[in-house]
Scaffold this active site. Structure first.
Site, PDB file in Angstrom:
ATOM      1  N   GLU A  94      11.727  45.688 -26.796  1.00 22.45           N
ATOM      2  CA  GLU A  94      12.217  47.053 -26.555  1.00 22.45           C
ATOM      3  C   GLU A  94      13.621  47.030 -25.943  1.00 22.45           C
ATOM      4  O   GLU A  94      14.098  48.044 -25.452  1.00 22.45           O
ATOM      5  CB  GLU A  94      11.247  47.828 -25.648  1.00 22.45           C
ATOM      6  CG  GLU A  94       9.986  48.242 -26.392  1.00 22.45           C
ATOM      7  CD  GLU A  94       9.053  49.121 -25.567  1.00 22.45           C
ATOM      8  OE1 GLU A  94       8.262  49.834 -26.189  1.00 22.45           O
ATOM      9  OE2 GLU A  94       9.104  49.086 -24.317  1.00 22.45           O
ATOM     10  N   GLY A  98      -3.358  55.701 -18.506  1.00 20.51           N
ATOM     11  CA  GLY A  98      -1.980  55.316 -18.194  1.00 20.51           C
ATOM     12  C   GLY A  98      -1.741  53.842 -18.409  1.00 20.51           C
ATOM     13  O   GLY A  98      -2.669  53.065 -18.676  1.00 20.51           O
ATOM     14  N   SER A 124      -3.181  51.602 -14.821  1.00 12.31           N
ATOM     15  CA  SER A 124      -4.492  51.050 -15.214  1.00 12.31           C
ATOM     16  C   SER A 124      -4.585  49.537 -15.036  1.00 12.31           C
ATOM     17  O   SER A 124      -5.630  48.941 -15.287  1.00 12.31           O
ATOM     18  CB  SER A 124      -4.762  51.392 -16.676  1.00 12.31           C
ATOM     19  OG  SER A 124      -3.917  50.630 -17.529  1.00 12.31           O
ATOM     20  N   LYS A 149       7.125  48.388 -22.039  1.00 16.96           N
ATOM     21  CA  LYS A 149       6.445  47.093 -22.185  1.00 16.96           C
ATOM     22  C   LYS A 149       6.905  46.075 -21.137  1.00 16.96           C
ATOM     23  O   LYS A 149       6.088  45.339 -20.582  1.00 16.96           O
ATOM     24  CB  LYS A 149       6.658  46.548 -23.603  1.00 16.96           C
ATOM     25  CG  LYS A 149       5.997  47.423 -24.650  1.00 16.96           C
ATOM     26  CD  LYS A 149       6.019  46.825 -26.016  1.00 16.96           C
ATOM     27  CE  LYS A 149       5.656  47.871 -27.071  1.00 16.96           C
ATOM     28  NZ  LYS A 149       4.352  48.490 -26.881  1.00 16.96           N
ATOM     29  N   ASP A 162       0.122  44.722 -22.885  1.00  9.61           N
ATOM     30  CA  ASP A 162       1.085  44.323 -21.837  1.00  9.61           C
ATOM     31  C   ASP A 162       0.364  43.651 -20.668  1.00  9.61           C
ATOM     32  O   ASP A 162       0.871  42.681 -20.085  1.00  9.61           O
ATOM     33  CB  ASP A 162       1.848  45.547 -21.326  1.00  9.61           C
ATOM     34  CG  ASP A 162       2.656  46.197 -22.425  1.00  9.61           C
ATOM     35  OD1 ASP A 162       3.096  45.472 -23.337  1.00  9.61           O
ATOM     36  OD2 ASP A 162       2.828  47.429 -22.384  1.00  9.61           O
TER      37      ASP A 162
HETATM   38  O1  RIB Z   1       2.770  49.009 -24.569  1.00  8.18           O
HETATM   39  C1  RIB Z   1       2.665  50.296 -23.994  1.00  8.18           C
HETATM   40  C2  RIB Z   1       4.040  50.808 -23.689  1.00  8.18           C
HETATM   41  O2  RIB Z   1       4.747  50.959 -24.905  1.00  8.18           O
HETATM   42  C3  RIB Z   1       4.081  52.177 -23.055  1.00  8.18           C
HETATM   43  O3  RIB Z   1       4.018  52.120 -21.655  1.00  8.18           O
HETATM   44  C4  RIB Z   1       5.373  52.770 -23.600  1.00  8.18           C
HETATM   45  O4  RIB Z   1       6.334  53.011 -22.643  1.00  8.18           O
HETATM   46  C5  RIB Z   1       5.861  51.786 -24.659  1.00  8.18           C
HETATM   47  O5  RIB Z   1       6.855  50.984 -24.198  1.00  8.18           O
END
Ligand code: RIB
Length: 308
Positions: A134, A274, A278, A38, A239
């Site tokens: 995360e 992806g 993307s 993220k 994201d």
């Molecule tokens: O939000 C999408 C992301 O969540 C992915 O790229 C994965 O790595 C997780 O972190």
């Protein structure tokens, strides 16, 4: 200038007819890998949106995955403040994408758990700090304190969903959440607008998938209808929205303009596979916006006002 403190993961992706239910096995496509995480996705989105320099503080293993993650961030123009660890692998994510473009994601955080507020660069060059969940919550809280004290705007995408302390929320200027994350944080079961009103942040932005997004900024409300696209993979759409929204705000755009540009970029990101692969460039978003209009907001307004 925008600083992102967050995760970077190598995404291992398999497409399947549907996402397996608990206990079910499904046969899928060949495995593909994409740079993700993220934090890193949002850094790439912010950089591709243009208008402001972008830097990222992150933690990686000393492994082959790290090389892929660094290359993707650098090729987007993100300045890196990376910590490398010998005794832990870079973050990874295991993603199943269904034929209807939805996904289920399991993250093995690895080195992302080692990122500390002490790893942030000097903050005086930045206007915004953007984080997600995360990395350790203690790192998020410590970094928010440092950034707030240094006069930065603190932006938090509270994903993956978890309850947050009032201490942290009071330091957040721009909170970006989806509906599930909003419920987890506000613990409010009323309407989306009721839940937003319980939060102390100056701006609260709620993304609502294809419906669009709603923002409360002070006492004002802004609605942005969704953009219809042929979605192939929604991974990283949230994201993309976060990174582009903060790039736009940092470049001096108002919330309505930022919501529109971020919504269009997020919709476009769903049309390619992806996460980082993307995320559109600024020029692609501009061309998309020139040829399309968003859905009218009356249905979105009713949805936000309805009791859950
Ligand atoms: O939000 C999408 C992301 O969540 C992915 O790229 C994965 O790595 C997780 O972190």
């Amino acid at each position: 200038m925008v600083l992102i403190a967050g995760s970077a993961n190598l995404d291992f992706v398999v497409r399947a007819k549907h996402i397996p239910a608990p206990g079910e096995t499904v046969l899928g496509s060949d495995l593909q890998t994409f740079p993700g995480g993220k934090g890193a996705n949002q850094a790439v989105a912010c950089a591709r949106a243009g208008g402001v320099p972008v830097a990222m503080a992150l933690a990686l293993g000393r492994d082959a995955y790290a090389k892929v993650l660094i290359a993707s961030l650098q090729s987007a123009g993100v300045v890196l403040h990376a910590q490398a660890f010998d005794d832990v692998a870079s973050g990874t994510a295991f993603i199943c994408v269904s034929d209807d473009a939805e996904n289920a994601i399991t993250v093995a955080p690895g080195a992302n758990t080692r990122l500390l507020a002490a790893h942030l660069p000097a903050l005086n060059a930045y206007r915004f700090l953007l984080m997600q969940l995360e990395i350790p919550l203690s790192t998020v809280l410590d970094s928010a304190r440092l950034a707030h004290a240094a006069g930065l705007q603190v932006a938090l995408n509270a994903a993956p969903a978890q309850a947050l302390s009032p201490d942290l929320l009071e330091l957040v200027d721009v909170l970006i959440v989806n509906e599930g994350e909003l419920r987890a944080i506000s613990k409010n079961q009323g309407s989306i607008l009721d839940a937003m009103a319980t939060l102390p942040c100056q701006s609260v932005v709620v993304t609502l998938g294809a419906r669009g997004a709603v923002a409360r900024q002070g006492q004002g409300l802004h609605y942005q209808g969704g953009f219809a696209v042929q979605a192939v993979d929604t991974t990283g759409a949230g994201d993309t929205f976060c990174g582009v929204l903060i790039a736009q705000l940092a470049a001096g755009q108002g919330m309505p303009e930022a919501l529109q540009f971020a919504g269009a970029a997020a919709a476009l990101s769903c049309t390619k596979p992806g996460a980082q692969s993307s995320i559109p460039e600024n020029s692609e978003v501009q061309a998309f916006l020139a040829g399309r209009s968003a859905a009218v907001v009356s249905a979105l307004q009713s949805y936000c006002e309805a009791r859950a």
